[in-house]
Motif scaffolding. Structure first.
Motif, PDB file in Angstrom:
ATOM      1  N   LEU A  46      -8.610  21.619 -15.344  1.00 48.00           N
ATOM      2  CA  LEU A  46      -7.650  22.474 -14.639  1.00 48.00           C
ATOM      3  C   LEU A  46      -8.377  23.523 -13.798  1.00 48.00           C
ATOM      4  O   LEU A  46      -7.977  23.804 -12.662  1.00 48.00           O
ATOM      5  CB  LEU A  46      -6.699  23.144 -15.623  1.00 48.00           C
ATOM      6  N   SER A  58       1.552  25.976 -12.112  1.00 50.33           N
ATOM      7  CA  SER A  58       2.264  25.429 -13.269  1.00 50.33           C
ATOM      8  C   SER A  58       3.644  26.052 -13.450  1.00 50.33           C
ATOM      9  O   SER A  58       4.269  25.880 -14.487  1.00 50.33           O
ATOM     10  CB  SER A  58       1.438  25.666 -14.537  1.00 50.33           C
ATOM     11  N   ARG A  63       3.760  28.340 -16.554  1.00 46.42           N
ATOM     12  CA  ARG A  63       3.470  27.802 -17.893  1.00 46.42           C
ATOM     13  C   ARG A  63       2.037  28.053 -18.335  1.00 46.42           C
ATOM     14  O   ARG A  63       1.772  28.184 -19.515  1.00 46.42           O
ATOM     15  CB  ARG A  63       3.758  26.309 -17.938  1.00 46.42           C
ATOM     16  N   PHE A  64       1.101  28.066 -17.397  1.00 51.60           N
ATOM     17  CA  PHE A  64      -0.301  28.277 -17.729  1.00 51.60           C
ATOM     18  C   PHE A  64      -0.716  29.674 -17.294  1.00 51.60           C
ATOM     19  O   PHE A  64      -1.507  29.860 -16.389  1.00 51.60           O
ATOM     20  CB  PHE A  64      -1.203  27.236 -17.076  1.00 51.60           C
TER      21      PHE A  64
END
Length: 114
Positions: A15, A38, A41-42
């Motif tokens: 990532l 994301s 989310r990340f």
């Protein structure tokens, strides 16, 4: 659902490499690229991002350079040729893995019959 650093264990390196694929970024910009890419989310802590960037630098997959912007020192990272090769290989592996998991979760065999 927000992912934590533990949930990304084993995937963080690829990532980070992907976040640098568009060009050099300083550490905080890498963190923001992961969060924005994301959909939130990340949203990882800097205490996760920077050690991983240092590990990738030690492995020769990214290179960093110090600069001063608006009177503040910051380190900007970019992919090395080895980092580009690794990202390309990991993307292919990830796509195969994701397709196999999706097939199992959907109750189909993999590779899907055409």
């Amino acid at each position: 659902m927000k992912a934590d650093a533990q949930a990304l264990k084993g995937h963080l390196d690829v990532l980070l490499l992907a976040a640098l694929d568009d060009g050099p970024r300083h550490g905080y910009a890498v963190k923001e690229a992961l969060r924005e890419g994301s959909g939130g989310r990340f949203d990882l802590p800097t205490g996760t991002i920077y050690p991983a960037l240092h590990r990738l630098e030690d492995a020769g997959l990214v290179a960093g350079a110090w600069s001063v912007v608006d009177g503040r020192r910051r380190r900007t990272y970019h992919l090395t040729p080895a980092g580009h090769r690794r990202l390309h290989a990991d993307r292919g592996s990830w796509r195969d893995f994701a397709a196999a998991v999706t097939a199992i979760l959907d109750g189909k065999s993999w590779p899907a019959a055409t």
